[in-house]
Design an enzyme around this catalytic site. Structure first.
Site, PDB file in Angstrom:
ATOM      1  CB  SER A  56      -0.883   0.003   1.247  1.00  0.00           C
ATOM      2  OG  SER A  56      -0.060   0.194   2.395  1.00  0.00           O
ATOM      3  CG  ASP A  93      -3.812  -2.767  -1.576  1.00  0.00           C
ATOM      4  OD1 ASP A  93      -4.759  -2.916  -2.359  1.00  0.00           O
ATOM      5  OD2 ASP A  93      -3.910  -2.941  -0.332  1.00  0.00           O
ATOM      6  CG  HIS A  94      -6.458   0.679  -1.868  1.00  0.00           C
ATOM      7  ND1 HIS A  94      -7.761   0.845  -2.275  1.00  0.00           N
ATOM      8  CD2 HIS A  94      -6.436  -0.453  -1.133  1.00  0.00           C
ATOM      9  CE1 HIS A  94      -8.503  -0.143  -1.800  1.00  0.00           C
ATOM     10  NE2 HIS A  94      -7.724  -0.958  -1.109  1.00  0.00           N
ATOM     11  CG  HIS A 191     -10.489  -1.617   2.926  1.00  0.00           C
ATOM     12  ND1 HIS A 191     -11.195  -0.898   1.997  1.00  0.00           N
ATOM     13  CD2 HIS A 191      -9.599  -2.367   2.236  1.00  0.00           C
ATOM     14  CE1 HIS A 191     -10.739  -1.191   0.794  1.00  0.00           C
ATOM     15  NE2 HIS A 191      -9.776  -2.073   0.903  1.00  0.00           N
ATOM     16  CG  ASP A 278      -3.318  -5.343   5.434  1.00  0.00           C
ATOM     17  OD1 ASP A 278      -2.528  -5.965   6.174  1.00  0.00           O
ATOM     18  OD2 ASP A 278      -3.184  -4.131   5.205  1.00  0.00           O
TER      19      ASP A 278
END
Ligand code: G3H
Ligand code: 13P
Ligand code: ZN
Length: 333
Positions: A56, A93-94, A191, A278
């Site tokens: 991330s 990620d993202h 999330h 995660d």
């Protein structure tokens, strides 16, 4: 400029095609440090599973992009050393904007996510296309994951609401205009460790039971885009054992509730080719560290708590590969 091929990595293209055909999902596990990377690689080598190592923006800030790149190279060599050259993807990620995605592409990532889900539809299309054009024009094709719909957690502090589910009627236009290689959709996952409010759940024997995922939305997307790889974010199951263990040893994590594993297994058999985890890793490590600190208050050597935390993480990932993703045994499909 570093190509991922120099690091021994692969992109998601073949992996997803095989996962789609085989009715399983590729595990996408986040890592920020050596112990997490080792646990992921050990688990995936032992279960012979392909794997996506996810980084991330927060992980890049924490661990430094040069270190992460070399850890990914190390992961490839480590898998080899452990006896199986499983396919490994290094994935952003993202990705928050074009600049971060480009920086990852230029620094050895084989796959990036561009997360335009907070933007308007038109802005999301524009940004995603910009990243796809850059990623796909590299000498070694870098795959791009995009997102349509809004998840709870990091993207929004409100738990998933139906109005933010992905709209199946938009997906053909979005994927054809952007050229993305896979699409993250919103079907009720979110999330973090609190995926639903207690009011959204039923309380059974002191345990919160969440409402089911919106499989009708997933089916709608699959009908519109037959054979197109779909991604599930926010797919931790938040195991009750870890939550209880953390609280037993002094932690306070009320109202924790995840996605039941039977629903994830069902999703993995569909067009869902990538499942992101995660939070469960955070819970597994924290439970182990808290237990050791309580039971052995004299311990002050980090190896004596990070080592057992790594072992717990490995055990959990092995079980997920076998029982949830269905990816075990598919590294060499
Ligand atoms: O989706 C978010 C991931 O769990 C990464 O979290 O931004 O705290 O590293 P992070
Ligand atoms: P969890 O918080 O459910 O583990 O989701 C992780 C994720 O989606 C990373 O992108
Ligand atoms: Zn996510």
């Amino acid at each position: 400029m570093f190509s991922y091929k120099e690091l021994g990595l692969v992109n998601t293209k073949d992996m997803f095609a095989k996962a789609m055909k085989g009715g399983y999902a590729i595990p996408a596990y986040n890592f920020n440090n050596m112990e997490q990377m080792q646990a992921i690689i050990q688990a995936c080598v032992e279960t012979k599973s392909p794997v996506i190592l996810q980084v991330s923006k927060g992980a890049r800030n924490y661990a430094d992009k040069f270190i992460l790149r070399n850890m990914a190279r190390g992961a490839v060599e480590y898998a080899h050393e452990l006896g199986a050259d499983i396919p490994i993807v290094l994935h952003l990620d993202h990705g928050p904007n074009f600049e971060v995605a480009k920086d990852c592409i230029d620094n050895g990532f084989s796959s990036v996510m561009i997360d335009g889900s907070a933007l308007s539809y038109e802005e999301n299309v524009k940004l995603t296309k910009q990243v796809c054009d850059y990623a796909h024009s590299q000498k070694d094709y870098v795959t791009v994951e995009a997102e349509l719909g809004v998840l709870g957690g990091v993207e929004d502090d409100v738990a998933a609401e139906e109005s933010k589910y992905t709209k199946p009627e938009e997906v053909v236009d979005f994927t054809s205009k952007t050229g993305c290689d896979s699409l993250a959709i919103s079907i009720g996952t979110s999330h973090g460790r609190c995926k639903f409010t207690p009011e959204q759940c039923k309380l059974v024997d002191g345990v919160l039971i969440p409402p089911p995922l919106a499989f009708d939305v997933l089916e709608g997307v699959e009908k519109q885009l037959p054979g197109f790889p779909i991604v599930l974010h926010g797919a931790s199951s938040v195991p009750v054992e870890y939550v209880k263990e953390i609280e037993k040893y002094g932690g306070k994590i009320p109202n924790s509730v995840g996605i039941p594993e039977d629903q994830l297994r069902k999703a993995a058999k569909s067009a869902v080719c990538k499942i992101n985890v995660d939070s469960d890793g955070r819970l597994a490590m924290t439970a182990a560290v808290r237990r050791i600190f309580t039971e052995q208050p004299d311990v002050f050597d980090p190896r004596l708590y990070l080592g057992p935390a790594r072992d717990e993480l490995k055990k959990m990932y092995m079980r997920k590969n076998i029982e949830v993703m269905g990816s075990a045994g598919h590294a060499f499909d």
